[in-house]
Motif scaffolding. Sequence first.
Motif, PDB file in Angstrom:
ATOM      1  N   PHE A  51      43.456  20.942  46.777  1.00  0.00           N
ATOM      2  CA  PHE A  51      44.575  21.036  45.822  1.00  0.00           C
ATOM      3  C   PHE A  51      44.314  21.719  44.633  1.00  0.00           C
ATOM      4  CE2 PHE A  51      45.816  16.678  47.852  1.00  0.00           C
ATOM      5  CZ  PHE A  51      46.708  17.408  48.562  1.00  0.00           C
ATOM      6  N   THR A 130      44.635  17.512  57.606  1.00  0.00           N
ATOM      7  CA  THR A 130      45.224  17.997  56.092  1.00  0.00           C
ATOM      8  C   THR A 130      45.421  19.565  56.234  1.00  0.00           C
ATOM      9  OG1 THR A 130      44.020  16.287  55.532  1.00  0.00           O
ATOM     10  CG2 THR A 130      44.869  17.542  53.839  1.00  0.00           C
TER      11      THR A 130
ATOM     12  N   VAL B 651      47.976  10.725  48.747  1.00  0.00           N
ATOM     13  CA  VAL B 651      47.619  12.178  48.444  1.00  0.00           C
ATOM     14  C   VAL B 651      48.413  13.216  49.431  1.00  0.00           C
ATOM     15  CG1 VAL B 651      46.358  13.970  48.014  1.00  0.00           C
ATOM     16  CG2 VAL B 651      45.702  11.706  46.740  1.00  0.00           C
ATOM     17  N   ILE B 652      48.044  12.751  50.828  1.00  0.00           N
ATOM     18  CA  ILE B 652      48.744  13.800  51.761  1.00  0.00           C
ATOM     19  C   ILE B 652      50.173  13.742  51.708  1.00  0.00           C
ATOM     20  CG2 ILE B 652      48.674  13.989  54.363  1.00  0.00           C
ATOM     21  CD1 ILE B 652      45.556  13.244  54.344  1.00  0.00           C
ATOM     22  N   PHE B 655      51.651  15.455  48.932  1.00  0.00           N
ATOM     23  CA  PHE B 655      51.642  17.191  49.078  1.00  0.00           C
ATOM     24  C   PHE B 655      52.344  17.861  50.387  1.00  0.00           C
ATOM     25  CE2 PHE B 655      48.939  16.398  45.491  1.00  0.00           C
ATOM     26  CZ  PHE B 655      48.871  17.451  44.704  1.00  0.00           C
ATOM     27  N   VAL B 656      52.293  17.128  51.374  1.00  0.00           N
ATOM     28  CA  VAL B 656      52.529  17.516  52.608  1.00  0.00           C
ATOM     29  C   VAL B 656      54.063  17.265  53.048  1.00  0.00           C
ATOM     30  CG1 VAL B 656      52.099  17.952  55.228  1.00  0.00           C
ATOM     31  CG2 VAL B 656      50.114  17.576  53.584  1.00  0.00           C
TER      32      VAL B 656
END
Lengths: 136, 760
Positions: A51, A130, B651-652, B655-656
């Motif tokens: 990030f 990810t 978090v993933i 952001f995704v």
Amino acid sequence: MSSSILRTAARVLMPLLVLFAVFLLVRGHNDPGGGFVAGLVIAVAFVLLMFADGVEAARRSLPVSPWHLLGSGLLVALTAGLMPVFVGRPFLTALWAHLGPERWDVLVGTPLLFDIGVCFVVVGVVLTMTFSLVED
Amino acid sequence: MTTLILATLALAPLAAWLGGRSAKVATLLALWPLGLTVWFASALRILLQGGVVTDHVAWIPSLGLNLSFRLDGLSAVFALMITGIGTLIVVYGAHYLDGHPERGRFQASLFAFMAAMLGVVLTDNLFTLFVFWELTGFTSFLLIGFDHEKESSRRAATQALIVTGAGGLALLAAAVLISQVTGTLTIPELLSDRGLLTNHASYLPIVVLVLLAAFTKSAQFPFHFWLPGAMAAPTPVSAYLHSATMVKAGVYLVARLTPVLGGTLLWELPLVIIGGLTMLGGAYRAVQETDLKRVLAYSTVSALGTLFLLLGLGSEAAFTAAIVYLVAHACYKGALFQVAGVVDHATGTRDIRRLAGLRALLPQTSLAGLLAAASMVGLPLTIGFVAKELVYEAGLKYALSPFALVPAVVVGSALLGVCGLLAGFGPFFTPGAPPEGSHRASAGLWFGPLTLAVLGLLFGSAPGLTSGVFSLAASAVAGRSVEAHLALWHGLGLPLGLSALTLLLVALLYRARKLVRARAWPRSLGFERGFTGFLRIMDFISGRIGPPLQESSLASYALTFVLSAGTLVGVGYYLTAERVSLDGLLDVRAYELAISGLIILGAIGAVRARTTMTAVLCLGTSGYGVALTFLLFGAPDLAMTQFAAETLTAVIFVFVFWQFPRVDQASARLVKLRDAIIACGCGVLVTLLALDSATLPTTRRLSDFYAEAAPSLAHGRNIVNVILVDFRAFDTLGEITVLVTAAVGVVALLRIAAAERQGG
């Protein structure tokens, strides 16, 4: 998205997190910790880096590709399982050995190797998913 | 023996590497099977002195799975065929596929097959036999589908896999039944109490299942159609798997279990009837074919039928005849298949109507063909003759009905003899010119067939050489000592007369071969079409029930999963649960209530959220609450993992998936209501289960056990981790395998999507 605070924090935290993960992995057999958590913590460290600096930078700072971690983790766990077979014990029986001089006696066993395999797989899975999702 | 079998399997990668090089280098690979042949041949000495060779390795003792191998007369005959012919086939294949880009893969599959086949004939445990049995089917699938870019090869390979695989399942079921009745799966132990099985109520299903396995593997009526289809494989494979070895696994199974299950009408009659039908039907089909390999394939079907027929006759003479016939067939049919391959290689065609006058071009091959054909026809001095005499003798002694049997056997033998001439004599000695563009064959090509054909002659002219081994093998089938009388000259008698009659018939039918081909009716009973139709019906049915189950919507999968799991567990709970007691569970602290409130609020928030982002964050809150609970109740490990996992997920997601559509309009009101009911029901169920398990005595016992055993047995104080990596490490291994599979799946999906975007 990336702020300089996040970038700096990520760079400082990354090695600490990885170190902490190794600590968790090694102590796991007797105290809270273990390969699964260790793997998650390492994965978090690299996701943080991703990030801050982007996927490319995160991929670069990982010495092996997460794709290879997947396979090698399984292989390591399998090796730990197969080792007892070669001394005539059933698959996945734990083998233990005392290492080092008497004063700093260390007990080492195949479960630790197995745990390392688990850790690799977890890091590999989280980062493979990810990275490819973000790159998509 | 364990080492030899495993080493053969382990050598497969080496075979892939060496096999991919020049024909000369690939020929070196034959040294391994040659060494095995010598090993088994030298072990014969022990057998002939009345001993057996055994080898025992505990594999998974807790499941009763052991790798135990036992070499007796019957196993030795098969093992020698597998390794001996295997040696020749490795040499032959190296030259036959010379220049083929994938010949390394061929040799590797061949080695894997050899290991599996040796396992089948050497193991003395029925479960292990099943494992190796399936392995032979699997490697056979790979070899039939060797030219995997051809649709016909793939279809033939799948067909063989389905037919023989179904038989393999029958074998597994039979093994389970046998172990339930007798409590053992080792063949020597089964031999010691045979009356137990034949008098048991499960005898009928066991016999049906074993015969089903044998008949499918050995291509018996009505499952015969897969074998001619398997001719899509390269010729070395047809010569090895589909004539000399794998298709005889069914014969081996029946022979091996005859002393355990045999001796009854229920066992023998199906063998005689199906074997006899296949013998006649296969031979009848064989003489109509014009493709060399199909002629040989149908004649193999017929020969396998003869073998079952002989085993079904149940007399000592018949068992001896079966063993000799087995070896004779392996010699001449293995040779003829390779001859057919050489002819195909040299002329580019396998059509017997076009093949003629090849003797001058392929002198050594024509000699091999001639000798093998002589053996198949049954001329004196060949092992084929000895075998035929024994078959007739056994047929004449058949107590039930020699008058129906003997004519059938004579006709079958005569038709088979014609096949021998069609394949081994016709292409070389029919006057005429060879097809255009024919060329000579290298020594590596004619070496294999010539060796086998000469062996057939040798065994036939010097029967004393082999009679000791054949006696041992026949004794293993009979379950008592049998003396095989092999002789060049059995004296004047009915068998000799029948042999002469057969020769006459062969000569007549061969002269009239064109007429036979033209006038034959009916040509085929259409079992292959029936099978294809059956598959089409199955496809149709699964096409109907598949889509509703596989909606490719995550929500519907989750619903199906939660609903079925909830129902199963709920019914089980309702049937067995006692009244939940809340004693000692109501002593709640204020901060515990606060955390519970957090979890509940998080859940409500997630349900009522309008955007994906809010929903994910609310779920994260809920998850953190659960992790806190873990922490408070002495499970720091779980808490740590949960914290890390929750953080990563959130978090993933953020952001995704931030561009995901809003969730509040994702489904209609009624659907939401349905989902809410199911979700609440499951929630209640899980709560009840949790309350119940907290008060259950087993829980206490379990945690006490682990607290005690973890330091003493596994050298660790962290119970959770010790369970994960030691006590239940096998589960963990499974879980990480699933994880890896999921990751591979995600990457594959993303790449496919990316490729599609680029393409379209």
